[in-house]
Scaffold this active site. Structure first.
Site, PDB file in Angstrom:
ATOM      1  N   THR A 248       8.982  -8.579 -12.001  1.00 65.91           N
ATOM      2  CA  THR A 248       8.059  -9.671 -12.293  1.00 65.91           C
ATOM      3  C   THR A 248       6.915  -9.675 -11.285  1.00 65.91           C
ATOM      4  O   THR A 248       7.145  -9.551 -10.082  1.00 65.91           O
ATOM      5  CB  THR A 248       8.813 -11.011 -12.242  1.00 65.91           C
ATOM      6  OG1 THR A 248       9.838 -10.977 -13.233  1.00 65.91           O
ATOM      7  CG2 THR A 248       7.885 -12.186 -12.506  1.00 65.91           C
TER       8      THR A 248
ATOM      9  N   SER B  43      -4.208  -2.334  -0.224  1.00 64.66           N
ATOM     10  CA  SER B  43      -3.220  -3.263   0.298  1.00 64.66           C
ATOM     11  C   SER B  43      -3.905  -4.585   0.604  1.00 64.66           C
ATOM     12  O   SER B  43      -4.986  -4.607   1.186  1.00 64.66           O
ATOM     13  CB  SER B  43      -2.614  -2.672   1.576  1.00 64.66           C
ATOM     14  OG  SER B  43      -1.756  -3.620   2.165  1.00 64.66           O
ATOM     15  N   ALA B  44      -3.240  -5.687   0.256  1.00 63.13           N
ATOM     16  CA  ALA B  44      -3.869  -7.004   0.415  1.00 63.13           C
ATOM     17  C   ALA B  44      -3.961  -7.442   1.866  1.00 63.13           C
ATOM     18  O   ALA B  44      -4.951  -8.029   2.291  1.00 63.13           O
ATOM     19  CB  ALA B  44      -3.094  -8.047  -0.393  1.00 63.13           C
ATOM     20  N   HIS B  45      -2.920  -7.143   2.658  1.00 65.53           N
ATOM     21  CA  HIS B  45      -2.844  -7.796   3.972  1.00 65.53           C
ATOM     22  C   HIS B  45      -3.806  -7.224   5.003  1.00 65.53           C
ATOM     23  O   HIS B  45      -4.039  -7.833   6.036  1.00 65.53           O
ATOM     24  CB  HIS B  45      -1.408  -7.785   4.508  1.00 65.53           C
ATOM     25  CG  HIS B  45      -0.907  -6.472   4.963  1.00 65.53           C
ATOM     26  ND1 HIS B  45      -0.681  -6.196   6.285  1.00 65.53           N
ATOM     27  CD2 HIS B  45      -0.578  -5.347   4.279  1.00 65.53           C
ATOM     28  CE1 HIS B  45      -0.224  -4.956   6.390  1.00 65.53           C
ATOM     29  NE2 HIS B  45      -0.145  -4.428   5.193  1.00 65.53           N
TER      30      HIS B  45
ATOM     31  N   CYS C 239       6.998   2.228  14.822  1.00 65.42           N
ATOM     32  CA  CYS C 239       8.314   2.455  14.241  1.00 65.42           C
ATOM     33  C   CYS C 239       8.916   1.077  14.015  1.00 65.42           C
ATOM     34  O   CYS C 239       8.519   0.113  14.658  1.00 65.42           O
ATOM     35  CB  CYS C 239       9.138   3.266  15.228  1.00 65.42           C
ATOM     36  SG  CYS C 239      10.894   3.362  14.881  1.00 65.42           S
TER      37      CYS C 239
ATOM     38  N   GLY D 193       0.832  -1.196   0.000  1.00 70.05           N
ATOM     39  CA  GLY D 193       0.000   0.000   0.000  1.00 70.05           C
ATOM     40  C   GLY D 193       0.868   1.247   0.000  1.00 70.05           C
ATOM     41  O   GLY D 193       0.558   2.248  -0.651  1.00 70.05           O
TER      42      GLY D 193
END
Lengths: 376, 434
Positions: free
Chosen positions: A222, A184-186, A310, A69
């Site tokens: 890739t 974002s996927a996660h 952080c 992301g």
């Protein structure tokens, strides 16, 4: 057993995603190759692109896969070619770091962007790119991005929306006019290491990373076809389950909010007056440092977070809460509880039990004498 | 492995030499140990890493905490580097290896207010600061200790080489067994309340024994060298830091002899230190009979207000009376009232052996009358009192605020110490690892 209540940091990977990725890992083929294996891989990636566009209701959009992301935000901020940039004060560090000199749009104390200030800024600055997130990761406050898109376009600006937290949790109709959207996927129960930037068809994007010219020259490297396969499944499930999950998670969140309010009259819920994500609540305990709360809960087996993390693991003061309440200690006293697909009512009750014990031990304010006992 | 026996056939040789190397890990807390939470202040060095590992091995519920005290990236002058240095990474690696929860706390602003600002101001007042004492006194034993209590801990353990011994009237602070590593000088400001909560498991070990334990536990930090600098000045250039924080410290001024003769100019008193002889940049001068005066000259005083560096003969550095402020008393009974007196062995700088004298309590703190004059005593350093007999128990200490000369009767105003970057200092700011 740890009770995991930090879905806005990352969500557990869904079992169906693991299956899809395992299956993808058994196949091989570089999507750029000419041969049949390559063409099959290409086909799977293009199908995934459609699933991901569908999650945010933008079948018209052009999906560029990225590594995160954060990369999607950076690609929009630096790749859309606008030099004049304005960002909301509560943006994720991904956006703030990509546009260090950007004009800041203030937010009101409910955590929502001040539209009057935004309109004034859009009319005085050179038109460029304005960035406002769909929903804030710390408070869950939903931003009026549809209205902002209208204001931006009227003034000749483009709008980039960081939809990382909102996707799968909010009605995608609000994004119909956004010029670019980061995902974002996660956060959806997909794997980390995959993100996407959706741009309005025809909008030029300059690559940050050159090389083999993948993603139509806008992001070389890739394609992560295993991760992308997981992303597509996570997006599809999130879209399918969105309405029922919103209802279910809203009830869980109310359980937590009512519970902490009952246990402590001095508790504060920053952003509580705004339209919020169904899964997110920020809880401030006056007089107790957020890091102490996070450590205490962790030692009791409850995973929550505070501020922005952080890489060293230390808790940083929240710039989001500072923007909402300038000079107020709340920015150093709030934790974030965020729920998701695997959260249960039992998780909430265990959280309340641990939180109540912490509160009774650490809060300088005496427990209200009329506090009713709550089933744990 | 059985800690009490050692089979040379199966044990590494260093362990066989360790028969006395297992410290007493009874922290004096009620059993069972698994229900006694102990916070260990982990710096990422060998000492605190071994402390955590030993306490975990002994069965306590150990929680490791590392303080991020300053921005490492900017301290080493690397733009964009992470605020956390290698030490924080090392501490978390050790915690992972020994299987304890580990947290990093952002103490940057407290450290700046409590330690770094004081460090710079101390130089401006014409003193030689000991930031490590201030750090122990404030961020560690006040702030971290309070966080440890909040986490439900019953003790805070550190890797300091100093011993906490239970006496008839409660815990006492004693020198470490290893005289080369003893850190009691830096811990004089520990209050009785803090001492009640603190534990120092390494006080009975030598450094080599500690390293043996690190090897035994397989800790990655086993060969890590001891830190040689004040942590927030990794390149050792103190003057540069002070000039950055307090630009006035680099204002030029006169170098003046005690008799009033102007001997030359200097580029900031921050570059000078009490007792410094070399690198003064001034020529010799003629005596009254016209022959060259070859007596070496020393910095005897620094006057921050007139920006003067005052030089004189060695004799002018001697003092028999030391005035001491902010006294922390850890002894039993005595010296609680003004007028009380007690015989002590006093350490007036970290690198010097103790000198005997009599300590008097007075209204503003304490007055130490030394049996023999001592040379180059600097304000801002600590005076730490040990019992006059065996000299192992710390009776307390305070900050040196000034001295009075002995036989010639002339009071010497606060003699101040400075450090020079280009010349080896006779007295450097004092630091301590951990």
């Amino acid at each position: 057993m740890t009770i995991y209540l930090d879905y806005n940091a990352t969500a557990p990977v869904r079992p169906a995603v693991i299956e899809a990725m395992t299956e993808a890992a058994r196949r091989h083929g570089n999507p750029s190759s000419v041969h049949a294996s390559g063409r099959a891989a290409r086909h799977r990636i293009e199908a995934a692109r459609r699933d991901i566009a569908a999650l945010i209701g933008r079948d018209d959009g052009d999906v560029i896969f990225t590594g995160s992301g954060t990369e999607a935000d950076a690609l929009a901020v630096r790749g859309l070619g606008r030099t004049s940039i304005a960002v909301s004060a509560i943006e994720h560090d991904a956006v703030l770091a990509a546009a260090p000199g950007a004009a800041r749009i203030p937010v009101a104390s409910d955590g929502v962007v001040d539209l009057c200030a935004l309109e004034a800024l859009l009319s005085t600055e050179t038109p460029g790119l304005v960035c406002v997130m769909w929903a804030n990761n710390e408070t869950g406050a939903v931003q009026p991005v549809a209205e902002i898109a209208r204001l931006a376009h009227t003034a000749g600006w483009l709008l980039h929306v960081d939809a990382v937290q909102g996707a799968g949790r909010l009605d995608p109709a609000a994004l119909s006019e956004a010029d670019s959207i980061a995902l974002s996927a996660h956060k959806l129960g997909g794997p980390p290491g995959v993100g996407a930037l959706l741009v309005r068809e025809g909008l030029a994007v300059t690559a940050l990373i050159g090389g083999g010219g993948q993603e139509r020259g806008r992001r070389s490297g890739t394609e992560n076809d295993i991760g992308i396969a997981g992303f597509a499944v996570a997006a599809t499930i999130a879209a399918q389950e969105r309405e029922t999950e919103v209802a279910r998670l809203s009830a869980l969140r109310s359980r937590i909010e009512d519970g902490v309010r009952r246990r402590a009259t001095d508790v504060r819920i920053p952003g509580g007056d705004a339209d919020r994500l169904c899964n997110t609540v920020s809880v401030a305990l006056p007089g107790v440092a957020a890091e102490t709360q996070v450590m205490t809960l962790d030692l009791a087996g409850i995973a929550v977070s505070a501020g922005s993390a952080c890489s060293s693991g230390k808790v940083k003061r929240s710039h989001v809460l500072d923007a909402m309440f300038p000079g107020d200690p709340v920015a150093a006293e709030a934790i974030r509880v965020s729920l998701g697909w695997n959260s249960t009512m039992d998780d909430c009750d265990r959280f309340l039990h641990a939180w109540g014990a912490m509160r009774d031990r650490l809060s300088p304010v005496a427990r209200p004498s009329n506090a009713e006992s709550v089933p744990e | 492995m059985d800690r009490q026996t050692c089979d040379p056939a199966t044990s590494p040789s260093y362990l066989c030499a360790m028969s006395d190397a297992f410290p007493d890990l009874d922290l004096g807390l009620p059993e069972p140990r698994g229900e006694r939470r102990v916070v260990v202040a982990m710096s990422g060095g060998v000492d605190s890493s071994v402390t955590a590992a030993l306490l975990k091995e002994a069965g306590y519920d150990v929680v490791g905490i590392t303080l991020q005290l300053y921005d490492h990236g900017s301290a080493v002058g690397r733009k964009g580097a992470c605020c956390a240095g290698q030490d924080i990474y090392d501490a978390s690696l050790v915690a992972e290896r020994i299987g304890i929860p580990h947290y990093v706390l952002d103490y940057e602003s407290r450290f700046r207010e409590s330690v770094i600002d004081d460090f710079a101001d101390s130089y401006l007042r014409g003193e030689t600061p000991i930031p490590c004492v201030r750090c122990n006194q404030t961020v560690k034993f006040r702030d971290l200790l309070s966080t440890a209590r909040d986490l439900g801990a019953e003790a805070l353990a550190t890797g300091h080489y100093v011993r906490r011994v239970m006496g008839a009237a409660g815990p006492e602070l004693h020198r470490a067994v290893d005289p080369g590593k003893d850190q009691s000088y830096f811990l004089f400001a520990t209050t009785p309340e803090q001492l009640a909560f603190l534990r120092f498991p390494l006080g009975g070990l030598t450094k080599e024994q500690t390293r043996d334990h690190a090897r035994r536990f397989g800790l990655e930090v086993q060969d890590k060298p001891d830190s040689q600098d004040i942590c927030f000045v990794p390149n050792g250039n103190y003057a540069e830091i002070v000039k950055k924080l307090r630009p006035g410290a680099a204002d030029p001024g006169e170098i003046v002899h005690l008799d009033g003769t102007v001997m030359g100019w200097h580029e900031g008193i921050v570059h000078y230190t009490i007792g410094q002889r070399r690198g003064l940049g001034i020529g010799g001068r003629k005596g009254e009979d016209g022959t060259p005066d070859t007596d070496p000259l020393y910095v005897v005083r620094l006057d921050p207000e007139s920006r003067r560096v005052i030089v004189g003969p060695r004799a002018a550095l001697g003092a028999t009376t030391v005035r001491i402020g902010e006294v922390n008393w850890l002894g039993t009974g005595a010296l609680s009232r003004s007028g009380d007196a007690v015989r002590v062995a006093a350490k007036l700088r970290s690198t010097q052996g103790p000198a005997t004298g009599t300590l008097y309590r007075d209204a503003s703190g304490a007055r130490l009358e030394l049996d023999d004059p001592q040379f180059g005593i600097s304000a801002g350093q600590a005076a730490v009192f040990y019992d006059a007999g065996q000299g192992t128990r710390v009776l307390g200490g305070g900050w040196i605020v000034g001295t009075d000369a002995g036989d010639n009767g002339a009071p010497v105003e606060t003699a101040s110490a400075r450090l020079t970057a280009s010349n080896p200092p006779r007295i450097s700011p004092v630091f301590v690892a951990e």
